[in-house]
Scaffold this motif. Structure first.
Motif, PDB file in Angstrom:
ATOM      1  N   UNK B  38       0.865  -1.183   0.000  1.00 46.38           N
ATOM      2  CA  UNK B  38       0.000   0.000   0.000  1.00 46.38           C
ATOM      3  C   UNK B  38       0.902   1.235   0.000  1.00 46.38           C
ATOM      4  N   UNK B  39       0.726   2.097  -1.006  1.00 47.24           N
ATOM      5  CA  UNK B  39       1.501   3.336  -1.073  1.00 47.24           C
ATOM      6  C   UNK B  39       0.642   4.473  -0.554  1.00 47.24           C
ATOM      7  N   UNK B  40       1.028   5.001   0.615  1.00 46.42           N
ATOM      8  CA  UNK B  40       0.216   6.010   1.301  1.00 46.42           C
ATOM      9  C   UNK B  40       0.679   7.415   0.936  1.00 46.42           C
ATOM     10  N   UNK B  41      -0.201   8.400   1.033  1.00 55.71           N
ATOM     11  CA  UNK B  41       0.166   9.779   0.681  1.00 55.71           C
ATOM     12  C   UNK B  41       0.994  10.421   1.788  1.00 55.71           C
ATOM     13  N   UNK B  42       1.634  11.536   1.478  1.00 54.94           N
ATOM     14  CA  UNK B  42       2.372  12.292   2.490  1.00 54.94           C
ATOM     15  C   UNK B  42       1.384  13.048   3.371  1.00 54.94           C
ATOM     16  N   UNK B  43       1.662  13.022   4.670  1.00 54.35           N
ATOM     17  CA  UNK B  43       0.843  13.813   5.593  1.00 54.35           C
ATOM     18  C   UNK B  43       1.064  15.299   5.278  1.00 54.35           C
ATOM     19  N   UNK B  77      -2.217   5.344   7.877  1.00 50.74           N
ATOM     20  CA  UNK B  77      -2.173   4.117   8.683  1.00 50.74           C
ATOM     21  C   UNK B  77      -0.834   3.411   8.487  1.00 50.74           C
ATOM     22  N   UNK B  78       0.128   3.756   9.360  1.00 51.86           N
ATOM     23  CA  UNK B  78       1.494   3.235   9.214  1.00 51.86           C
ATOM     24  C   UNK B  78       1.551   1.712   9.317  1.00 51.86           C
ATOM     25  N   UNK B  79       0.565   1.130   9.999  1.00 53.20           N
ATOM     26  CA  UNK B  79       0.572  -0.333  10.170  1.00 53.20           C
ATOM     27  C   UNK B  79       0.536  -1.051   8.819  1.00 53.20           C
ATOM     28  N   UNK B  80       0.031  -0.372   7.781  1.00 50.08           N
ATOM     29  CA  UNK B  80      -0.088  -1.023   6.471  1.00 50.08           C
ATOM     30  C   UNK B  80       1.253  -1.216   5.776  1.00 50.08           C
ATOM     31  N   UNK B  97      -7.063   3.602   5.579  1.00 55.32           N
ATOM     32  CA  UNK B  97      -5.911   4.052   4.804  1.00 55.32           C
ATOM     33  C   UNK B  97      -5.339   5.371   5.324  1.00 55.32           C
ATOM     34  N   UNK B  98      -6.191   6.396   5.449  1.00 56.16           N
ATOM     35  CA  UNK B  98      -5.678   7.708   5.886  1.00 56.16           C
ATOM     36  C   UNK B  98      -6.803   8.508   6.524  1.00 56.16           C
ATOM     37  N   UNK B  99      -6.395   9.599   7.228  1.00 54.00           N
ATOM     38  CA  UNK B  99      -7.368  10.546   7.762  1.00 54.00           C
ATOM     39  C   UNK B  99      -7.156  11.873   7.058  1.00 54.00           C
ATOM     40  N   UNK B 100      -8.244  12.579   6.827  1.00 50.46           N
ATOM     41  CA  UNK B 100      -8.140  13.883   6.173  1.00 50.46           C
ATOM     42  C   UNK B 100      -9.068  14.895   6.824  1.00 50.46           C
ATOM     43  N   UNK B 101      -8.611  16.158   6.806  1.00 47.92           N
ATOM     44  CA  UNK B 101      -9.420  17.267   7.299  1.00 47.92           C
ATOM     45  C   UNK B 101     -10.206  17.776   6.094  1.00 47.92           C
ATOM     46  N   UNK B 102     -11.509  17.776   6.228  1.00 45.67           N
ATOM     47  CA  UNK B 102     -12.355  18.149   5.097  1.00 45.67           C
ATOM     48  C   UNK B 102     -12.364  19.650   4.894  1.00 45.67           C
TER      49      UNK B 102
END
Lengths: 358, 122
Positions: B38-43, B77-80, B97-102
């Motif tokens: 899983x390739x996650x986005x940059x915070x 989600x670093x566990x991924x 996968x991730x959390x985002x501020x709307x």
């Protein structure tokens, strides 16, 4: 879309389907690709490979026709053996890779790739006009049983195969064809039989607790770990056997001269030296590097591309095959994955050792 | 109280205030099969609705997961990284996968609720 004789059995088994070479084929079952892959390496995996084409070549000049179409010497081939070979074009490029089995003095069977079936049949049929032979496409159910327990499973099913060695073939029943070969790197068998007998055999084999259905997904990861090329990805009509690392399949004298199609072009290509070669690669990161990824050296110059790549469950990480320039792999190698440079390490093939019965 | 929304691209968003936890649905993971990367986005990255945010890779293929709404990535989600299969075993739980501020809460109005999504995949 076409269906194989086992389509409803796959549905019953809960398969996810996808299109492959015009057929609606099982990609994976509820077990999942990772477990299907491991099951094949540890026990026995059953594959529906009925999409492949069986072409019977029979008659007094059968060996002569095969020797014109393929770069080896079928006249010297032992009855009861199979030979990995090719159809080449007049530039020495690979039109298809296939296995030719000699079933009798004047009887040969070509088993070829599904994606090349139409052009292969047209090609060998056109060539056959100059020879005293008949060319027949056989409708067949075709199963592969692969893995360390494959032999025991077939013996339990009453099919005597224990005495066979790797790349030998037999006809245990009328209309049946068994070859000790496969596309996983494991010991195993491929079994062709009349379409109306296919389901009964599949049910018998599946009733054995060592056997699970395995889909095309794991078939691909198994063959990739075994370093076996896939036509249309690692092989094409512009790649020679020499470049593909498959020159071993052509007897030495025929590399310099022969009467087969492509002989002159191949001989001059060999004399001129390869311009590129097929190599194994393992990404230094966890990310799978897939077919089409561009490969470059430390200076960023293009050296080739990945032709097959993915995750190798037995290896426990990503693996890839690449086609690169002859000196392209002398230094560091990088692959472009979505704009990121992933360092690749050269790896010996196969990634997972072959376990054939020799 | 959090509320969960679904997209027709098979993502779920659990809303808590103006923060969404985002993942793919159980149905989506079934279609993909075993995930191996899983390739996650940059915070901190700002994403627009429909933009590629995550790449999930099964044995067989890579698939994009799109940002379901506009916003800024606040956590992944670093566990991924070490256990991508969490998405298979718990797609709508630990496999987020991730959390985002709307940036625009009104974008949620166009999404489906559970019943709507269940009808969508039926």
């Amino acid at each position: 879309m076409k269906q194989t004789p086992f389509h409803s059995l796959h549905q019953d088994a809960g398969a996810k389907f996808g299109p492959f070479a015009g057929y609606d084929m099982p990609l994976f079952y509820p077990l999942g690709i990772l477990k299907e892959h491991q099951h094949t390496r540890e026990r026995a995996g059953l594959f529906d490979i009925s999409h492949m084409v069986h072409i019977a070549v029979e008659g007094p000049q059968a060996a002569a026709l095969i020797g014109r179409a393929c770069p080896y010497e079928p006249a010297k081939q032992a009855i009861g053996s199979g030979k990995y070979s090719f159809f080449l074009n007049d530039k020495g490029g690979i039109e298809d890779d296939l296995i030719v089995s000699r079933l009798g003095e004047e009887r040969f069977l070509i088993v070829a790739n599904a994606g090349c079936a139409e052009k292969d049949v047209a090609h060998i049929t056109a060539l056959s006009k100059d020879f005293d032979v008949t060319v027949t496409v056989l409708p067949r159910a075709f199963l592969a049983l692969q893995g360390p327990q494959a032999e025991a499973v077939l013996e339990r099913a009453g099919i005597a195969v224990a005495a066979m060695e790797f790349m030998t073939v037999a006809e245990p029943r009328a209309g049946w064809f068994v070859s000790r070969s496969g596309y996983t790197g494991e010991d195993g068998f491929e079994i062709g039989l009349p379409v109306d007998q296919g389901e009964a055999l599949a049910r018998t084999l599946l009733a054995d607790e060592a056997v699970e259905w395995i889909g095309l997904g794991a078939r691909d990861s198994l063959r990739l770990e075994a370093g076996l090329p896939l036509y249309g990805q690692d092989l094409s009509d512009t790649i020679t056997p020499h470049e593909a690392g498959l020159i071993w399949a052509i007897p030495k004298p025929l590399r310099e001269a022969g009467d087969y199609i492509g002989a002159a072009a191949l001989a001059s290509a060999i004399a001129a030296g390869r311009r590129r070669k097929r190599i194994g690669l393992t990404p230094r990161e966890r990310v799978p590097v897939r077919a089409g990824a561009r490969l470059m050296n430390a200076s960023g110059e293009a050296i080739g591309s990945v032709t097959s790549g993915g995750f190798g469950p037995t290896v426990g990480g990503p693996v890839a095959l690449g086609l690169v320039t002859m000196d392209g792999d002398e230094g560091a190698i990088f692959a472009d994955v979505r704009g990121k440079q992933i360092e690749m390490e050269k790896a010996a093939l196969p990634f997972a050792p072959h376990r054939y019965k020799r | 109280m959090s509320k969960t929304y679904y997209t027709d691209e098979h993502e779920w968003l659990a809303i808590d205030g103006d923060v969404a936890t985002v993942g793919i649905t159980h149905y989506a993971q079934e279609q993909l099969g075993d995930l191996v990367f899983v390739e996650l986005p940059d915070v901190g990255r700002s994403v627009a609705k429909g933009e590629d945010a995550v790449v999930v890779e099964s044995v067989k293929a890579a698939s994009d997961v799109y940002a379901p709404v506009d916003g800024e990535i606040t956590e992944v989600n670093e566990a991924l990284s070490s256990d991508p299969a969490l998405v298979n075993s718990s797609a709508e739980g630990d496999g987020w996968l991730f959390r985002m501020k709307l940036s625009d809460l009104s974008q949620l109005d166009g999404l489906m609720d559970k019943a709507g999504y269940d009808a969508h995949i039926a």
